[in-house]
Design an enzyme around this catalytic site. Structure first.
Site, PDB file in Angstrom:
ATOM      1  N   LYS A 196      17.521  11.624-121.257  1.00  0.00           N
ATOM      2  CA  LYS A 196      17.939  11.177-122.393  1.00  0.00           C
ATOM      3  C   LYS A 196      18.033  11.939-123.639  1.00  0.00           C
ATOM      4  CE  LYS A 196      15.391   7.472-124.952  1.00  0.00           C
ATOM      5  NZ  LYS A 196      14.191   6.691-125.069  1.00  0.00           N
ATOM      6  N   GLU A 202      13.277  21.429-117.682  1.00  0.00           N
ATOM      7  CA  GLU A 202      13.346  21.337-116.098  1.00  0.00           C
ATOM      8  C   GLU A 202      14.594  21.021-115.895  1.00  0.00           C
ATOM      9  OE1 GLU A 202      10.835  19.923-117.749  1.00  0.00           O
ATOM     10  OE2 GLU A 202       8.784  19.817-116.955  1.00  0.00           O
ATOM     11  N   GLY A 254      12.863   6.087-121.148  1.00  0.00           N
ATOM     12  CA  GLY A 254      13.141   6.717-119.829  1.00  0.00           C
ATOM     13  C   GLY A 254      12.615   5.844-118.817  1.00  0.00           C
ATOM     14  N   ARG A 255      11.456   5.458-118.575  1.00  0.00           N
ATOM     15  CA  ARG A 255      10.847   4.811-117.363  1.00  0.00           C
ATOM     16  C   ARG A 255      11.373   3.663-117.162  1.00  0.00           C
ATOM     17  NH1 ARG A 255       7.250   6.179-121.262  1.00  0.00           N
ATOM     18  NH2 ARG A 255       5.819   4.685-122.247  1.00  0.00           N
ATOM     19  N   GLU A 340       2.166   6.077-117.614  1.00  0.00           N
ATOM     20  CA  GLU A 340       2.848   7.009-118.751  1.00  0.00           C
ATOM     21  C   GLU A 340       2.731   5.707-119.845  1.00  0.00           C
ATOM     22  OE1 GLU A 340       5.775  10.162-118.867  1.00  0.00           O
ATOM     23  OE2 GLU A 340       6.968   8.510-119.481  1.00  0.00           O
ATOM     24  N   HIS A 371      -3.722   5.562 -91.396  1.00  0.00           N
ATOM     25  CA  HIS A 371      -4.092   6.556 -90.513  1.00  0.00           C
ATOM     26  C   HIS A 371      -4.452   7.984 -91.523  1.00  0.00           C
ATOM     27  CE1 HIS A 371      -3.214   4.374 -86.851  1.00  0.00           C
ATOM     28  NE2 HIS A 371      -2.287   3.804 -87.667  1.00  0.00           N
ATOM     29  N   LYS A 500       3.976  20.364-122.727  1.00  0.00           N
ATOM     30  CA  LYS A 500       5.077  21.171-122.946  1.00  0.00           C
ATOM     31  C   LYS A 500       5.104  22.032-123.911  1.00  0.00           C
ATOM     32  CE  LYS A 500       7.961  16.803-122.341  1.00  0.00           C
ATOM     33  NZ  LYS A 500       8.733  16.039-122.963  1.00  0.00           N
TER      34      LYS A 500
HETATM   35  O1  F6P Z   1       7.640  13.195-119.388  1.00  0.00           O
HETATM   36  C1  F6P Z   1       7.979  12.938-120.590  1.00  0.00           C
HETATM   37  C2  F6P Z   1       9.283  12.185-120.458  1.00  0.00           C
HETATM   38  O2  F6P Z   1       9.928  12.061-121.704  1.00  0.00           O
HETATM   39  C3  F6P Z   1       9.318  10.925-119.997  1.00  0.00           C
HETATM   40  O3  F6P Z   1       9.100   9.682-120.370  1.00  0.00           O
HETATM   41  C4  F6P Z   1      10.853  10.803-119.402  1.00  0.00           C
HETATM   42  O4  F6P Z   1      11.365   9.962-118.492  1.00  0.00           O
HETATM   43  C5  F6P Z   1      11.022  12.225-118.911  1.00  0.00           C
HETATM   44  O5  F6P Z   1      10.288  12.857-119.826  1.00  0.00           O
HETATM   45  C6  F6P Z   1      12.713  12.889-118.984  1.00  0.00           C
HETATM   46  O6  F6P Z   1      13.151  12.901-120.265  1.00  0.00           O
HETATM   47  P1  F6P Z   1      14.661  13.193-120.438  1.00  0.00           P
HETATM   48  O7  F6P Z   1      15.406  12.017-119.981  1.00  0.00           O
HETATM   49  O8  F6P Z   1      14.955  13.140-122.075  1.00  0.00           O
HETATM   50  O9  F6P Z   1      15.053  14.303-119.850  1.00  0.00           O
END
Ligand code: F6P
Length: 536
Positions: A196, A202, A254-255, A340, A371, A500
């Site tokens: 987003k 990452e 995002g979620r 979250e 199990h 972060k």
């Molecule tokens: O972990 C925090 C967060 O902002 C989530 O809410 C989101 O889904 C994720 O990082 C990834 O964010 P982005 O889509 O901006 O890379």
């Protein structure tokens, strides 16, 4: 935050669940909610009419109906970020206009959806190709909401895959991307960078690694990269062609984003028609949520059962137990969705919460969990409310006997949790083995199950795209209702920021360009260990 004392008193006085069944032959029917497709059975909880009415009253007191309308109609209910919350608009396929600041967002949504369909058709038919020929593989690079939704849904809908193979890379651990790239052809692989913000470390690190791999291996990132983002400037800077960029607005969290461009990998896997069915399932749940009375409203009831267990009974966790191997990523997906969203300690008005925030959500598919950790669920000292899920029908027609066993196991677990086994029953079971009386007693104690352990069961006809859409939307709205009643903002996530920030400041310390002076003793010692053992 509601005053829970009345409900807590009801809980303390509640009879055993099994006795509620004995007293009311119609209990299973009266304590279940049905939609056209799904049935949520919550009769194996300690709720009776009085407790249910008390919980439903919380919806009125908390303004659930007003907040629900505010969400669907584009009011800025994400108050800490000043944003509307409109994932529901993404699946408002044939609904009316939805206004944000006076402007209808639906034309933009339909336009993006049409572009996604065109892109997917081109990839799936081979009209769009990589340097080496038609695309064989797709890698979605994203994390959190830009990974879990499509990863969960692609796994769930495996029987409907008729497109390229889909892979998901989320972890910044190089092992993740290295293991994924191994064996893939850089000239026939499509990479989707899903972020987003397009700044997540990452994702951007993995995206650069994938781009290097493709360039080195003879592929063409200009042709073979697409992006899903709300930041068109950043995607252009990365070098992704504008025609391969699919945007969405900041009013999609995002979620909650799998319904739009973040679902591109899912659409590639199952095709635009399958994706449409997924959206229509969610839309059907939206309509139910928006119109059904609270007492017959599946997301509302699921939320109230959740609050009852967490806030009233004080159970700190809940287990999500799909008896459906293809829902193996659902617990992880729900962890983000629920934790979250509702893992907060400050209410919308800035005051501190006086009770627990949302529970710890965890789980694994049955029967594997049986199990592994079910021992604790049955005989441990902590009560873990369980949420079972199972399809009436599997996809493997030739393996129907597997499915019958799966269903039997699922139903047996909720029955066992409720019934338990008394000491007298355990003794009777062991009698006749020639044990001495003290030995019989000693052994019987280990075979006692306390029972009276609550669970709900969500049952659905078959895990189709339409049904999956309903299930995911059901849980989204459940989280929403829980958040409204707790008085918190379910749509921000400030709790992920501090880690972060510190990771950014620790980068130079780990690579040795800055000293660890000023760090706490533990962090400095761990950095020292990494340096001494060749890391950094
Ligand atoms: O972990 C925090 C967060 O902002 C989530 O809410 C989101 O889904 C994720 O990082 C990834 O964010 P982005 O889509 O901006 O890379």
């Amino acid at each position: 935050m509601p005053d829970w004392s009345y409900l807590r008193a009801l809980h303390r006085a509640a009879p055993r669940i099994a006795d509620l069944f004995a007293a009311d032959p119609a209990r299973a029917d009266r304590f279940s909610v049905k939609t056209a497709d799904l049935m949520l059975d919550y009769s194996k909880t300690a709720l009776d009419d009085t407790a249910r009415a008390g919980l439903v009253a919380l919806c009125d007191a908390g303004g659930v109906a007003e907040r629900r309308e505010a969400m669907f109609t584009g009011a800025p209910i994400n108050e800490t970020e000043g944003r509307a919350v409109l994932h529901t608009a993404l699946r408002n396929l044939d609904g009316g206009s939805v206004l944000v600041d006076g402007a209808d967002v639906m034309p933009g949504i339909r336009d993006t959806l049409a572009r996604m369909r065109g892109f997917c058709d081109a990839v799936r038919t081979g009209a769009a190709m990589g340097v080496g020929g038609p695309f064989t593989d797709v890698i979605n690079i994203g994390i959190g909401g830009s990974d879990l939704g499509p990863a969960m849904a692609v796994a769930a809908l495996a029987p409907y895959h008729d497109g390229p193979r889909c892979h998901f890379v989320s972890n910044v651990d190089g092992a993740h991307i290295a293991d994924t790239l191994r064996g893939l052809d850089p000239t026939t692989t499509l990479v989707i960078v899903a972020s987003k913000t397009f700044t997540t470390v990452e994702t951007m690190t993995n995206a650069r690694t994938a781009r290097d791999w493709m360039q080195t291996g003879g592929g063409d990132p200009e042709r073979q990269f697409a992006a899903v983002s709300s930041a068109p400037g950043a995607t252009a800077e990365f070098g992704i062609m504008p025609e391969n960029v699919f945007g969405f607005q900041d009013w999609v969290g995002g979620r909650y984003s799998v319904w739009g461009p973040v679902g591109l990998s899912l659409m590639l896997a199952i095709g635009p028609a399958g994706f449409d069915a997924f959206l229509r399932g969610a839309q059907a749940m939206d309509r139910h949520f928006r119109s059904a009375d609270f007492a017959d409203n599946m997301p509302v009831i699921l939320a109230l059962v959740g609050l009852w267990h967490n806030q009233v009974c004080g159970y700190a966790t809940r287990a999500v137990l799909p008896y459906d191997q293809r829902l193996s990523r659902l617990p992880a997906y729900l962890q983000q969705l629920e934790m979250e969203s509702n893992g907060k300690s400050v209410a919308m008005d800035g005051s501190a919460l006086t009770g627990p925030s949302g529970p710890v959500v965890w789980g694994e598919p049955g029967t594997n969990g049986q199990h592994a950790f079910y021992q604790l669920i049955h005989q441990g000292t902590a009560v873990v409310p369980c949420e079972f899920m199972v399809a009436a029908q599997g996809h493997e027609a030739a393996l129907a006997h597997h499915h019958r066993l799966l269903v039997a196991n699922c139903l047996a677990q909720s029955e066992a949790l409720m019934r338990g086994r008394s000491l007298r029953q355990a003794r009777a079971m062991l009698a006749g083995r020639g044990l001495s009386d003290p030995e019989l007693d000693r052994q019987a104690r280990h075979r006692v199950f306390p029972g009276n352990r609550p669970s709900v069961t969500l049952i659905y006809p078959k895990l189709t795209p339409f049904v999956l859409g309903q299930i995911v939307a059901l849980y989204e709205h459940r989280v929403f209702v829980e958040g409204v009643i707790l008085g918190i903002n379910s749509f921000d996530q400030w709790g992920v920021e501090l880690g972060k920030e510190l990771a950014t400041s620790l980068g130079p310390v780990v690579d040795g360009s800055e000293s660890a002076a000023g760090k706490d003793g533990s962090t400095a010692a761990l950095v020292d260990y990494v340096h001494r053992h060749g890391g950094g």
